[in-house]
Write an enzyme that holds these catalytic residues in place. Sequence first.
Site, PDB file in Angstrom:
ATOM      1  CG  ASP A  82      -0.508   1.109 -11.411  1.00  0.00           C
ATOM      2  OD1 ASP A  82      -0.224   2.015 -10.601  1.00  0.00           O
ATOM      3  OD2 ASP A  82       0.349   0.619 -12.181  1.00  0.00           O
ATOM      4  CB  CYS A  89       2.970   2.248  -5.330  1.00  0.00           C
ATOM      5  SG  CYS A  89       4.597   1.573  -4.938  1.00  0.00           S
ATOM      6  CD  GLN A 102       1.719   6.133  -5.928  1.00  0.00           C
ATOM      7  OE1 GLN A 102       1.524   5.111  -6.571  1.00  0.00           O
ATOM      8  NE2 GLN A 102       2.877   6.406  -5.351  1.00  0.00           N
ATOM      9  CG  HIS A 157       4.289   0.957  -9.245  1.00  0.00           C
ATOM     10  ND1 HIS A 157       4.051   2.064  -8.465  1.00  0.00           N
ATOM     11  CD2 HIS A 157       3.140   0.746  -9.942  1.00  0.00           C
ATOM     12  CE1 HIS A 157       2.829   2.510  -8.684  1.00  0.00           C
ATOM     13  NE2 HIS A 157       2.247   1.721  -9.569  1.00  0.00           N
TER      14      HIS A 157
END
Length: 248
Positions: A197, A107, A101, A181
């Site tokens: 992630d 996110c 990211q 998140h």
Amino acid sequence: MSTTTNPDPAPSALAFVPLEANPELMTSLLHKLGLSKALAVHDVYSITEPELLAFVPRPALALLLVFPVSAVYESARMAEDAGVAEYGGRGEGEPVLWFRQTIRNACGLMGLLHAVSNGPARGFVEQNTPLHALIANAVPLAPPERSALLERTPELATAHHEAATQGATAAPDARDDVDLHYVCFVKTEDGTLWELDGRRKGPIARGKLDDSEDVLSEKALLWGPLKFLERGGGDMRFSCVALAGSLE
């Protein structure tokens, strides 16, 4: 700055309006990008009560968890990532397609992309769509180039902005600092449960699931979201949505 210590995009980075964990809006966003209408995003009302889990169609192909980025979580993340090399995977041989990211407050979008780019869900991405083109273009690229690809894909920005500004609650500003998140859990064809992630150093294999198990099975929940709840420190700002078959 070390990505272990501070993995967040720079304050000057491209920024998106944060995406609400709203299944209807998420489903609309994915369908507009090119996901088959055979799949949809569903609320997960509880991950500890079987009678509430029963509302989600099975098998669930991906689980997105929204969680507070607490000091306890950050300490655990840094400890786990400390001895891990930066992920550099690319190409058809990768076990999963992972995106770092680099867009602030994106996110939610990253979680959705991880959900539909991996495991059986990828087979539901329709040909000749922005999502199909994005995945095809991303596969041969190393993680930094993949991040750049996301930043220069206007269909992503347009679909995300439309969804993020239609939520049930007032949308924060794109430049706001948000302490919630998204993380995505998927099961790939070999049974591996992956934690995906964009703030981590790469994809994380959490264990092997049996053929009969999905991301909402007892084992997957224990290895995945329940670990986050254990580190919650009394902060109850957790929520989950799942990608599964459409009810329509």
